[in-house]
Design an enzyme around this catalytic site. Structure first.
Site, PDB file in Angstrom:
ATOM      1  CB  CYS A   1      13.602  27.246  93.983  1.00 39.71           C
ATOM      2  SG  CYS A   1      14.578  26.270  92.863  1.00 39.71           S
ATOM      3  CG  ASP A  55       8.843  47.769  74.659  1.00 42.10           C
ATOM      4  OD1 ASP A  55       9.785  47.765  75.482  1.00 42.10           O
ATOM      5  OD2 ASP A  55       7.991  46.858  74.602  1.00 42.10           O
ATOM      6  CD  GLN A  75       6.915  42.000  76.935  1.00 39.82           C
ATOM      7  OE1 GLN A  75       7.544  41.562  77.900  1.00 39.82           O
ATOM      8  NE2 GLN A  75       7.215  43.147  76.363  1.00 39.82           N
ATOM      9  CD  GLU A 121      11.260  43.840  66.145  1.00 36.09           C
ATOM     10  OE1 GLU A 121      10.904  44.424  67.185  1.00 36.09           O
ATOM     11  OE2 GLU A 121      12.337  43.226  66.041  1.00 36.09           O
ATOM     12  CB  CYS A 151      13.503  46.009  79.867  1.00 37.33           C
ATOM     13  SG  CYS A 151      14.660  46.131  78.504  1.00 37.33           S
ATOM     14  CE1 TYR A 201      14.680  50.343  69.287  1.00 38.88           C
ATOM     15  CE2 TYR A 201      13.089  52.076  69.787  1.00 38.88           C
ATOM     16  CZ  TYR A 201      14.378  51.680  69.492  1.00 38.88           C
ATOM     17  OH  TYR A 201      15.352  52.628  69.410  1.00 38.88           O
ATOM     18  CB  CYS A 225      18.959  27.556  89.330  1.00 38.10           C
ATOM     19  SG  CYS A 225      18.024  28.231  87.974  1.00 38.10           S
ATOM     20  CB  CYS A 265      15.120  33.085  91.014  1.00 36.40           C
ATOM     21  SG  CYS A 265      13.697  32.355  90.201  1.00 36.40           S
TER      22      CYS A 265
HETATM   23  N1  SAH Z   1       7.083  46.009  72.083  1.00 38.50           N
HETATM   24  C1  SAH Z   1       7.299  44.582  71.981  1.00 38.50           C
HETATM   25  C2  SAH Z   1       8.755  44.148  71.912  1.00 38.50           C
HETATM   26  C3  SAH Z   1       9.752  44.878  72.752  1.00 38.50           C
HETATM   27  S1  SAH Z   1      11.334  44.121  72.860  1.00 38.50           S
HETATM   28  C4  SAH Z   1       6.545  43.866  73.067  1.00 38.50           C
HETATM   29  O1  SAH Z   1       6.065  44.467  74.024  1.00 38.50           O
HETATM   30  O2  SAH Z   1       6.415  42.646  72.986  1.00 38.50           O
HETATM   31  C5  SAH Z   1      12.329  45.173  71.875  1.00 38.50           C
HETATM   32  C6  SAH Z   1      12.264  44.873  70.398  1.00 38.50           C
HETATM   33  O3  SAH Z   1      13.110  45.795  69.707  1.00 38.50           O
HETATM   34  C7  SAH Z   1      12.761  43.490  69.997  1.00 38.50           C
HETATM   35  O4  SAH Z   1      11.735  42.854  69.276  1.00 38.50           O
HETATM   36  C8  SAH Z   1      13.980  43.786  69.088  1.00 38.50           C
HETATM   37  O5  SAH Z   1      14.099  42.877  68.016  1.00 38.50           O
HETATM   38  C9  SAH Z   1      13.672  45.167  68.570  1.00 38.50           C
HETATM   39  N2  SAH Z   1      14.795  46.010  68.125  1.00 38.50           N
HETATM   40  C10 SAH Z   1      16.061  46.031  68.599  1.00 38.50           C
HETATM   41  N3  SAH Z   1      16.766  47.010  68.012  1.00 38.50           N
HETATM   42  C11 SAH Z   1      15.927  47.637  67.153  1.00 38.50           C
HETATM   43  C12 SAH Z   1      16.074  48.760  66.259  1.00 38.50           C
HETATM   44  N4  SAH Z   1      17.219  49.409  66.154  1.00 38.50           N
HETATM   45  N5  SAH Z   1      14.996  49.135  65.553  1.00 38.50           N
HETATM   46  C13 SAH Z   1      13.822  48.486  65.658  1.00 38.50           C
HETATM   47  N6  SAH Z   1      13.634  47.433  66.471  1.00 38.50           N
HETATM   48  C14 SAH Z   1      14.662  47.002  67.215  1.00 38.50           C
END
Ligand code: SAH
Length: 458
Positions: A77, A386, A288, A338, A413, A317, A83, A86
């Protein structure tokens, strides 16, 4: 009392780089004092000038490489250093993957106190470019010219962009076309200091499997000048376009999208697939960003879940229900939770379009809803979590441990909170089987991990 830093602002020093920080800068010690050097690579000897001096660390600008790491490569880039999107384009992709592995290992050892966990090599991409399915670009003016690109690292100055190598090629083309169009048709761009002007951001989403494309124009106020002409030109340039949406954001805010969407042309959704599961995506949907690696990630979750068709699964989540729906075909019953109501609305819609009626989604905080499910007598065989970067609430982990699922699949993550939570679960009757890191974000320091934990038989 802490000693005075052994260096001064603007001083030029020589330094040996020994590590990489979480945002990709080289790190070294000068007479015991920590110096961060963006663009330097561990193993290199460099000459730097001190640009920032704090009590406990300094930041230096790389002036010259006294030695050069064999894995140093030329960034693709042309605006890479300005930027900030990255952080590791100057490091070969294989070394990026090794560094991500090291980061996971280091977190496990230092934070989790876990020395002999099996951490598999990071699953990377064959072509670690053009991977994002979403483009978000601010529009503005600089010296009378329409510009669109990225905010320079740590500022609100727009760096004009023509090509972004981690975004789809359609994103580049759409942004260039819109810049030209905005200038020709005299559509004003937003100025955050005066809160005037119309076009704030452009958001482009692409279904990487279906090819379907959505363009969202984020406007300050409801008026779109030359609307029909804008629609006509966009449709002509992009035959795969399925949806043009106006999003109204008239707030003084850094948040990109406002609440209200108005369909300008086409459908309100585009569709994409992960494995054989179809998903509807709207402007606000969390999806994602790296579709190809999401499939790799979910395959790993699927493998660790080891389903026979008889399991009850909780997906905590769950976002728009992607993992829950990916696994649903092989489960008896699936529960997703969620906190964002719109995401759950999408999740329910997605369960419908895939014809699943044994998947149930609930809005709420996982740490509130899952204890309720426990009281209602739900016994999950497999729990998937997650969480966002901050990890899971300790009380939630305790509840899950009480529910005693055979397997817990932790998608993370952030290796630091993963290590903390894994350590906690070890005291609650779980053992770590293995960790599989997946590279969802090439050219950055981010690393995603899937961890299999299983119930220790008593
Ligand atoms: N599993 C999904 C999203 C993961 S990202 C995927 O793979 O696409 C994490 C998610 O947790 C987000 O959508 C966020 O809004 C949610 N989140 C954050 N805090 C939370 C909580 N206390 N209870 C439930 N969900 C929550």
């Amino acid at each position: 009392m802490k000693a005075k830093p052994p260096i001064q602002l603007k001083q030029k020093i020589e330094l040996e780089v020994t590590g990489l920080s979480h945002n990709g800068a080289g790190v070294g010690k000068y007479e015991g004092f920590t110096v961060f050097v963006p663009m330097a690579i561990p193993g290199e000897k460099v000459r730097v000038q001190i640009k920032q001096l704090k009590k406990t660390y300094a930041v230096g600008k790389l002036l010259e490489n006294l030695t050069t790491h064999p894995e140093r490569v030329a960034p693709l880039c042309s605006i890479y250093e300005d930027c900030g999107g990255c952080q590791t384009q100057h490091i070969s992709y294989s070394m990026q993957l090794e560094q991500k592995w090291e980061r996971v290992k280091e977190s496990m050892e230092r934070i989790g106190g876990l020395k002999d966990v099996l951490i598999r090599p990071v699953l990377g991409m064959k072509h670690p470019w053009r991977y994002r399915n979403k483009v978000q670009v601010p529009f503005g003016k600089r010296q009378g010219q329409v510009v669109a690109g990225f905010y320079a690292s740590g500022t609100h100055q727009i760096v004009d962009m023509e090509t972004c190598w981690i975004q789809p090629e359609e994103g580049d083309r759409a942004v260039c076309l819109l810049k030209k169009m905005v200038a020709q048709l005299g559509i004003s761009t937003y100025d955050e200091r005066t809160h005037r002007g119309i076009l704030r951001h452009v958001l482009i989403r692409k279904g990487m499997h279906t090819g379907e494309m959505m363009i969202v124009l984020v406007t300050n106020g409801s008026h779109v000048p030359k609307k029909r002409e804008v629609i006509r030109r966009l449709r002509e340039a992009f035959p795969a376009l399925r949806s043009i949406v106006q999003n109204i954001n008239d707030q003084r805010t850094n948040v990109i999208l406002g609440k209200e969407n108005k369909l300008l042309w086409g459908e309100a959704y585009i569709y994409d697939k992960i494995g054989s599961v179809r998903f509807a995506i709207s402007p606000h949907s969390f999806f994602q960003v790296n579709s190809q690696q999401t499939e790799v990630l979910y395959q790993q979750v699927h493998k660790y879940a080891a389903l026979t068709g008889e399991e009850t699964i909780i997906d905590a989540y769950c976002g728009i229900g992607t993992i829950a729906l990916y696994l649903a075909k092989e489960a008896e019953q699936v529960y997703g939770v969620e906190i964002v109501p719109e995401a759950i609305r999408d999740a329910i819609h997605n369960a419908e379009i895939n014809g699943y009626d044994h998947v149930q989604f609930t809005v709420g905080a996982a740490e509130k809803v899952i204890p309720r499910w426990q009281k209602e007598g739900i016994h999950p065989d497999v729990v998937i979590v997650d969480p966002p970067r901050k990890g899971c609430d300790a009380a939630l982990l305790d509840t899950i441990a009480h529910m005693a699922p055979k397997r817990l699949v932790y998608v993370s993550c952030n290796p630091a909170t993963l290590a903390r939570d894994a350590k906690h679960l070890l005291t609650k009757g779980y053992a770590i089987q293995e960790i599989q890191p997946v590279d969802m974000f090439p050219q950055t320091m981010h690393v995603e991990c899937v961890t299999l934990m299983s119930r220790v038989e008593k």
